[in-house]
Design a protein around this motif. Structure first.
Motif, short mmCIF file in Angstrom:
data_model
loop_
_atom_site.label_atom_id
_atom_site.label_comp_id
_atom_site.label_asym_id
_atom_site.label_seq_id
_atom_site.Cartn_x
_atom_site.Cartn_y
_atom_site.Cartn_z
N PHE A 111 0.82 -1.21 0.00
CA PHE A 111 0.00 0.00 0.00
C PHE A 111 0.86 1.26 0.00
N LYS A 112 1.97 1.21 0.71
CA LYS A 112 2.84 2.39 0.79
C LYS A 112 3.47 2.73 -0.56
N THR A 113 3.74 1.70 -1.35
CA THR A 113 4.31 1.93 -2.68
C THR A 113 3.15 2.10 -3.64
N LYS A 114 2.88 3.31 -4.04
CA LYS A 114 1.70 3.63 -4.84
C LYS A 114 1.64 2.86 -6.16
N LYS A 115 2.78 2.51 -6.72
CA LYS A 115 2.80 1.85 -8.02
C LYS A 115 2.44 0.36 -7.92
N ASN A 116 2.26 -0.14 -6.71
CA ASN A 116 2.00 -1.57 -6.52
C ASN A 116 0.54 -1.89 -6.26
N ASP A 117 -0.36 -0.95 -6.52
CA ASP A 117 -1.78 -1.18 -6.25
C ASP A 117 -2.30 -2.42 -6.97
N LYS A 118 -1.83 -2.66 -8.19
CA LYS A 118 -2.31 -3.81 -8.98
C LYS A 118 -1.81 -5.13 -8.40
N ILE A 119 -0.67 -5.10 -7.74
CA ILE A 119 -0.12 -6.33 -7.16
C ILE A 119 -0.94 -6.79 -5.97
N LEU A 120 -1.62 -5.86 -5.29
CA LEU A 120 -2.42 -6.21 -4.10
C LEU A 120 -3.51 -7.23 -4.40
N ILE A 121 -3.94 -7.34 -5.64
CA ILE A 121 -4.99 -8.29 -6.00
C ILE A 121 -4.58 -9.72 -5.65
N PHE A 122 -3.28 -10.00 -5.65
CA PHE A 122 -2.80 -11.33 -5.32
C PHE A 122 -2.97 -11.66 -3.84
N MET A 123 -3.14 -10.64 -3.01
CA MET A 123 -3.31 -10.86 -1.58
C MET A 123 -4.77 -11.12 -1.20
N PHE A 124 -5.69 -10.79 -2.10
CA PHE A 124 -7.12 -10.90 -1.81
C PHE A 124 -7.54 -12.30 -1.35
N PRO A 125 -7.14 -13.38 -2.04
CA PRO A 125 -7.56 -14.72 -1.58
C PRO A 125 -7.04 -15.05 -0.18
N LEU A 126 -5.85 -14.59 0.16
CA LEU A 126 -5.32 -14.87 1.49
C LEU A 126 -6.04 -14.07 2.57
N VAL A 127 -6.39 -12.83 2.26
CA VAL A 127 -7.16 -12.03 3.21
C VAL A 127 -8.53 -12.67 3.43
N MET A 128 -9.16 -13.13 2.35
CA MET A 128 -10.45 -13.81 2.48
C MET A 128 -10.31 -15.08 3.30
N SER A 129 -9.22 -15.81 3.10
CA SER A 129 -8.97 -17.02 3.87
C SER A 129 -8.84 -16.70 5.35
N LEU A 130 -8.13 -15.62 5.67
CA LEU A 130 -7.99 -15.20 7.07
C LEU A 130 -9.34 -14.82 7.67
N LEU A 131 -10.16 -14.11 6.91
CA LEU A 131 -11.48 -13.74 7.42
C LEU A 131 -12.34 -14.97 7.68
N VAL A 132 -12.26 -15.96 6.81
CA VAL A 132 -12.98 -17.22 7.04
C VAL A 132 -12.46 -17.90 8.30
N CYS A 133 -11.13 -17.90 8.46
CA CYS A 133 -10.53 -18.48 9.67
C CYS A 133 -11.04 -17.77 10.92
N MET A 134 -11.11 -16.45 10.86
CA MET A 134 -11.56 -15.68 12.03
C MET A 134 -13.03 -15.95 12.34
N ALA A 135 -13.81 -16.29 11.33
CA ALA A 135 -15.23 -16.58 11.55
C ALA A 135 -15.46 -18.05 11.89
N SER A 136 -14.45 -18.88 11.71
CA SER A 136 -14.61 -20.31 11.97
C SER A 136 -14.74 -20.58 13.47
N PRO A 137 -15.26 -21.73 13.83
CA PRO A 137 -15.51 -22.00 15.25
C PRO A 137 -14.27 -22.28 16.08
N ALA A 138 -13.12 -22.49 15.45
CA ALA A 138 -11.96 -22.88 16.25
C ALA A 138 -10.67 -22.34 15.66
N CYS A 139 -9.79 -21.93 16.55
CA CYS A 139 -8.44 -21.54 16.15
C CYS A 139 -7.45 -22.42 16.88
#
Length: 171
Positions: A111-139
């Motif tokens: 995010f700090k490097t303005k020219k890398n906004d397009k690269i952030l799309i590769f992080m989306f599945p991992l962020v979604m995975s973390l959100l699912v983990c946080m909503a799951s019944p067990a850690c």
């Protein structure tokens, strides 16, 4: 049935019973929001705690099979792995919190490097995975849900940083 709540669920309850329960649940949220926030934090802190020993392998005590032995007959492979995960120098290799924080730091850096906004799309599945983990019944004792993050972050870090260097070199 692995989730303790499933064991106490009353199958004979009606839709009206469920609606009444949800109404009370929402009313109590507005009456005691701190309790709900505390419960949520207690529920998913393990995904971020770098001090938590949430090893990524499972060791069970079942009478139907025995763990393999390595070296001395009294010491198993599992004991060696337990020593590795308890060691501060090697334990971080399988700590879920370390990988989650590496992901967060990588996202912040991108995010700090303005020219890398397009690269952030590769992080989306991992962020979604973390959100699912946080909503799951067990850690605790169930880190297998974080395997996509654990196994992807080291490679994705190298790939994204290399792309970052190429983008900066072109500028």
């Amino acid at each position: 049935i692995s989730d303790p709540l499933k064991r106490i669920y009353v199958e004979e309850c009606t839709t009206k019973d469920i609606v009444n329960y949800l109404i009370v649940w929402v009313k109590m949220f507005f009456k005691h929001p701190g309790v709900y926030i505390e419960a949520a934090l207690n529920h998913f802190y393990g995904w971020f705690d770098i001090g938590l020993n949430n090893t990524i392998r499972y060791v069970g005590d079942l009478d139907i099979f025995y763990p393999p032995r390595w070296g001395d007959k009294t010491e198993s492979v599992y004991t060696w792995f337990a020593h590795l995960s308890a060691n501060p120098l090697t334990g971080w290799l399988e700590n879920i919190g370390i990988y989650v924080w590496r992901m967060v730091i990588l996202i912040i850096r991108l995010f700090k490097t303005k020219k890398n906004d397009k690269i952030l799309i590769f992080m989306f599945p991992l962020v979604m995975s973390l959100l699912v983990c946080m909503a799951s019944p067990a850690c605790l004792e169930h880190p297998r849900y974080a395997f996509p993050i654990v196994f992807t972050i080291p490679f994705l870090t190298g790939i994204l940083l290399r792309c970052n260097n190429k983008i900066q070199a072109k500028s």
